[in-house]
Design a protein around this motif. Structure first.
Motif, short mmCIF file in Angstrom:
data_model
loop_
_atom_site.label_atom_id
_atom_site.label_comp_id
_atom_site.label_asym_id
_atom_site.label_seq_id
_atom_site.Cartn_x
_atom_site.Cartn_y
_atom_site.Cartn_z
N GLN B 1 0.75 -0.98 -0.02
CA GLN B 1 -0.25 -0.01 0.36
C GLN B 1 1.07 1.31 -0.17
N GLN B 2 0.19 2.18 -0.51
CA GLN B 2 1.43 3.18 -1.15
C GLN B 2 1.52 4.53 0.30
N PRO B 3 2.93 4.84 0.96
CA PRO B 3 2.72 5.51 1.40
C PRO B 3 2.20 7.10 1.62
N VAL B 4 1.71 8.17 2.54
CA VAL B 4 0.94 8.75 2.40
C VAL B 4 2.00 10.01 2.79
N GLN B 5 1.71 10.96 1.43
CA GLN B 5 2.70 11.96 1.86
C GLN B 5 2.09 13.20 2.01
N SER B 6 2.43 14.90 3.47
CA SER B 6 1.97 16.08 3.33
C SER B 6 2.86 16.83 3.94
N PRO B 7 2.47 17.72 3.63
CA PRO B 7 1.80 18.71 2.63
C PRO B 7 2.14 17.87 1.59
N GLN B 8 0.87 18.65 0.56
CA GLN B 8 1.29 18.26 -0.60
C GLN B 8 2.45 19.25 -1.84
N ALA B 9 2.40 20.74 -0.99
CA ALA B 9 3.47 21.50 -1.86
C ALA B 9 3.16 22.62 0.00
N VAL B 10 4.84 22.79 -0.78
CA VAL B 10 5.64 23.81 0.52
C VAL B 10 5.86 24.67 -0.85
N ILE B 11 6.24 26.28 -0.13
CA ILE B 11 6.96 27.14 -0.84
C ILE B 11 6.96 28.05 0.24
N LEU B 12 8.74 27.92 0.23
CA LEU B 12 9.85 29.00 1.16
C LEU B 12 10.33 29.62 0.87
N ARG B 13 10.43 30.70 1.54
CA ARG B 13 11.46 31.97 1.20
C ARG B 13 12.74 31.04 1.59
N GLU B 14 14.04 31.82 0.42
CA GLU B 14 15.29 30.91 0.77
C GLU B 14 15.73 31.68 2.60
N GLY B 15 16.58 29.52 2.86
CA GLY B 15 16.87 30.30 4.59
C GLY B 15 16.07 30.01 5.53
N GLU B 16 14.44 29.54 4.99
CA GLU B 16 13.63 29.29 5.86
C GLU B 16 13.42 27.93 5.91
N ASP B 17 13.25 26.86 6.78
CA ASP B 17 12.27 25.72 7.34
C ASP B 17 11.81 25.11 7.13
N SER B 23 4.25 8.61 5.70
CA SER B 23 2.92 7.96 6.83
C SER B 23 2.80 7.09 5.98
N SER B 24 2.62 5.30 7.01
CA SER B 24 2.29 4.29 6.58
C SER B 24 1.45 3.50 7.00
N SER B 25 0.34 2.85 6.61
CA SER B 25 -0.29 1.88 7.42
C SER B 25 0.36 0.35 7.95
N LYS B 26 1.16 -0.11 6.65
CA LYS B 26 2.32 -1.06 7.56
C LYS B 26 3.17 -1.10 7.94
N ALA B 27 3.89 -1.84 9.06
CA ALA B 27 5.18 -1.97 9.42
C ALA B 27 6.25 -2.33 8.94
N LEU B 28 6.79 -1.06 8.70
CA LEU B 28 8.07 -0.56 8.06
C LEU B 28 9.54 -1.13 8.68
N TYR B 29 10.18 -1.55 7.47
CA TYR B 29 11.80 -2.17 8.06
C TYR B 29 12.31 -0.99 7.55
N SER B 30 11.71 0.27 7.18
CA SER B 30 13.17 1.74 6.52
C SER B 30 12.21 1.96 5.41
N VAL B 31 13.12 3.48 5.57
CA VAL B 31 12.02 4.98 5.44
C VAL B 31 13.70 4.91 3.98
N HIS B 32 13.68 4.91 3.22
CA HIS B 32 13.57 5.98 2.05
C HIS B 32 13.51 7.59 1.53
N TRP B 33 13.93 8.45 1.29
CA TRP B 33 14.03 9.69 0.86
C TRP B 33 14.78 9.95 -0.40
N TYR B 34 14.22 10.94 -1.76
CA TYR B 34 14.87 10.89 -2.45
C TYR B 34 14.24 12.64 -2.97
#
Lengths: 111, 113
Positions: B1-17, B23-34
């Motif tokens: 089942q596909q993980p759910v990402q949030s928010p859908q979009a983010v707009i930042l000014r340079e220097g902001e955080d 989030s997943s509904s299944k027990a996870l072994y690992s999470v990878h970010w790209y």
């Protein structure tokens, strides 16, 4: 150390034809996975090869097949092409338990 | 089942955080970010494993809440080069250490001068 290399970078085929895409993984990375990425979507898992065998498969029809060679390089074959097969095809390689690296992909269009 | 990402979009000014979530509904072994820029391949940022081990780029930090099956990526002092689409890919527990990654739909992040 070369990264993940895919060929060709772009390809156009006609509906009903067959296509072969190729992938050379990073040195020593023995596990190769193929993904299909439609515009605006995340990559969708097609299948994974390890030790020259298909180990896992996603929800793709049998028209999608693959192969892994002794040097870990891999091919993705798609038969009886449909318009819906148009997408970016990504190859990814990894060492067991570690991070996965993607190639630049083949942008594939079926007309 | 596909993980759910949030928010859908983010707009930042340079220097902001910013914080982006997976989030997943299944027990996870690992999470990878790209991160993927338009017309390019996804670039590896971070892997977080069950048990606390993680590996990634020095300027990127992330967390993995094993109880909630949630991961967050923290982008601090954002730069223009941080712009792109961020995907999380998850490995489900019990399927082995070298399993397929299931990716979310992605979060579009734009950093403006």
């Amino acid at each position: 150390d070369a990264g993940v290399t895919q060929s060709p970078t772009h390809l156009i085929k006609t509906r009903g034809q067959q296509v072969t895409l190729r992938c050379s993984p990073k040195s020593g990375h023995d596990t190769v996975s193929w993904y299909q990425q439609a515009l605006g979507q995340g990559p969708q898992f097609i299948f994974q090869y390890y030790e020259e065998e298909e180990r896992q498969r996603g929800n793709f029809p049998d028209r999608f097949s693959g192969h892994q060679f002794p040097n870990y390089s891999s091919e993705l074959n798609v038969n009886a092409l449909l318009l819906g097969d148009s997408a970016l095809y990504l190859c990814a390689c990894r060492l067991s338990g570690f991070e996965q690296y993607f190639g630049a992909g083949t942008r594939f269009t079926v007309t | 089942q596909q993980p759910v990402q949030s928010p859908q979009a983010v707009i930042l000014r340079e220097g902001e955080d910013a914080v982006i979530n997976c989030s997943s509904s299944k027990a996870l072994y690992s999470v990878h970010w790209y991160r993927q820029k338009h017309g390019e391949a996804p670039v590896f940022l971070m892997i977080l494993l069950k048990g606390g081990e993680q590996k990634g780029h020095e300027k990127i930090s992330a967390s993995f809440n094993e109880k909630k099956q949630q991961s967050s990526l923290y982008l601090t002092a954002s730069q223009l080069s941080y712009s792109g689409t961020y995907f999380c890919g998850t490995e489900t527990l019990g399927t082995g250490a070298n399993s397929k990654l299931t990716f979310g739909k992605g979060i579009t992040l734009s950093v403006r001068p």
